[in-house]
Design an enzyme around this catalytic site. Sequence first.
Site, PDB file in Angstrom:
ATOM      1  N   HIS A 144       0.847  -1.186   0.000  1.00  0.00           N
ATOM      2  CA  HIS A 144       0.000   0.000   0.000  1.00  0.00           C
ATOM      3  C   HIS A 144       0.889   1.246   0.000  1.00  0.00           C
ATOM      4  O   HIS A 144       1.965   1.266   0.610  1.00  0.00           O
ATOM      5  CB  HIS A 144      -0.936   0.002   1.207  1.00  0.00           C
ATOM      6  CG  HIS A 144      -2.179  -0.809   0.964  1.00  0.00           C
ATOM      7  ND1 HIS A 144      -2.918  -1.378   1.982  1.00  0.00           N
ATOM      8  CD2 HIS A 144      -2.829  -1.143  -0.188  1.00  0.00           C
ATOM      9  CE1 HIS A 144      -3.959  -2.026   1.473  1.00  0.00           C
ATOM     10  NE2 HIS A 144      -3.926  -1.900   0.167  1.00  0.00           N
ATOM     11  N   ASP A 190       1.010   4.119   1.433  1.00  0.00           N
ATOM     12  CA  ASP A 190       1.503   4.794   2.637  1.00  0.00           C
ATOM     13  C   ASP A 190       2.654   4.049   3.294  1.00  0.00           C
ATOM     14  O   ASP A 190       3.226   4.525   4.274  1.00  0.00           O
ATOM     15  CB  ASP A 190       0.365   5.020   3.640  1.00  0.00           C
ATOM     16  CG  ASP A 190      -0.333   3.745   4.073  1.00  0.00           C
ATOM     17  OD1 ASP A 190      -0.501   2.842   3.235  1.00  0.00           O
ATOM     18  OD2 ASP A 190      -0.744   3.654   5.253  1.00  0.00           O
ATOM     19  N   HIS A 249      -4.318  -8.717   6.152  1.00  0.00           N
ATOM     20  CA  HIS A 249      -4.697  -7.401   5.647  1.00  0.00           C
ATOM     21  C   HIS A 249      -5.410  -7.588   4.308  1.00  0.00           C
ATOM     22  O   HIS A 249      -5.708  -8.712   3.906  1.00  0.00           O
ATOM     23  CB  HIS A 249      -3.442  -6.530   5.517  1.00  0.00           C
ATOM     24  CG  HIS A 249      -3.702  -5.079   5.305  1.00  0.00           C
ATOM     25  ND1 HIS A 249      -4.722  -4.390   5.941  1.00  0.00           N
ATOM     26  CD2 HIS A 249      -3.082  -4.156   4.507  1.00  0.00           C
ATOM     27  CE1 HIS A 249      -4.702  -3.129   5.567  1.00  0.00           C
ATOM     28  NE2 HIS A 249      -3.728  -2.962   4.690  1.00  0.00           N
TER      29      HIS A 249
END
Length: 323
Positions: free
Chosen positions: A67, A69, A150
């Site tokens: 991801h 970030d 996740h």
Amino acid sequence: MRLLPLGTGAGRPTRDRYTSASLLEIPHPNRPRVRVLVDCGEAAQHRLFAARIPPNSIDAVCCTHLHGDHVLGLPGLLGTMGMDDRRRPLRLIGPTGLSDLIDGLAATPALTITIPLELEEHDPAVLSGQALTHLTPISEVSVAIAPLDHRVPTIGFRFEAPDAPGSLDVARLEQLGVPHGPLLGRLQRGEPVSAPDGSTIWASDVTGPVRAGSSVAFAYDTRPCEGARALAAGVDLLVHEATFARTDASLADKHGHSTALDAAHLAEAAHAKRLLLTHFSSRYDTIDGLLDEAQARFPETSVAQELLWVDVIRPGGSAVAEG
């Protein structure tokens, strides 16, 4: 061992928080230190500069998942290392898809990779969630991974510093007439030396027991899962995401995250020594409530503060913030 949070925000930066990145610094018997970057969110290299850490001093970058970030700082970091003419290899560890990310960046004019990379991918789908998978050490620093839960392939990391030699018995050395200087260093390294009277002094006679290296585990981004518990088992410091408060538990589950209370439950169940919360949603202007929530269940909890070092001490020590 000590840890420097570089970014503690989840999803996007705010005025007060950068996105995910942490620097782990581990003492080494034969060199000043080993430095490992865990995740590399946007502006990670800016935070390194703010902490006066040269990017080329990084030995490895460990990515939990892909991801943005957590990885959008990689292009800038790799580019800077290249412009600084880095010659030694950079170890890059992450989940399935990491090589695609690097190849995609290198296929555009956005990034020319000139440094030697030792890239390794690990598929969380084939890793055991019940036990750790040990990787090749990073300069004698033990590295292990486990799958996390996740929305995309995600792994967590555990690092253990090498054992340190026992402390020298200064009083005994004075009795034997050993002068301060190089001889003490040799004894500290386990080598025998000659006393002034010609006798041999063995390191085992003047040193205490070996001191076990400290350990730290990283579990984010993830729902509560067995892999996170394997990483956290008996660890000196557990660094765990606390994206949401328990009042937003449904959002945490929906988006594949944990609450601060989830992190505390895990630390307690895994017999971790201390818990450090990080990865905070931008919906919370203050994280005092998250800290209170976790401490009510697991008192040895603190929150990560950006650019504030945290010492990881073992045994019988605690994580202490330094300026």
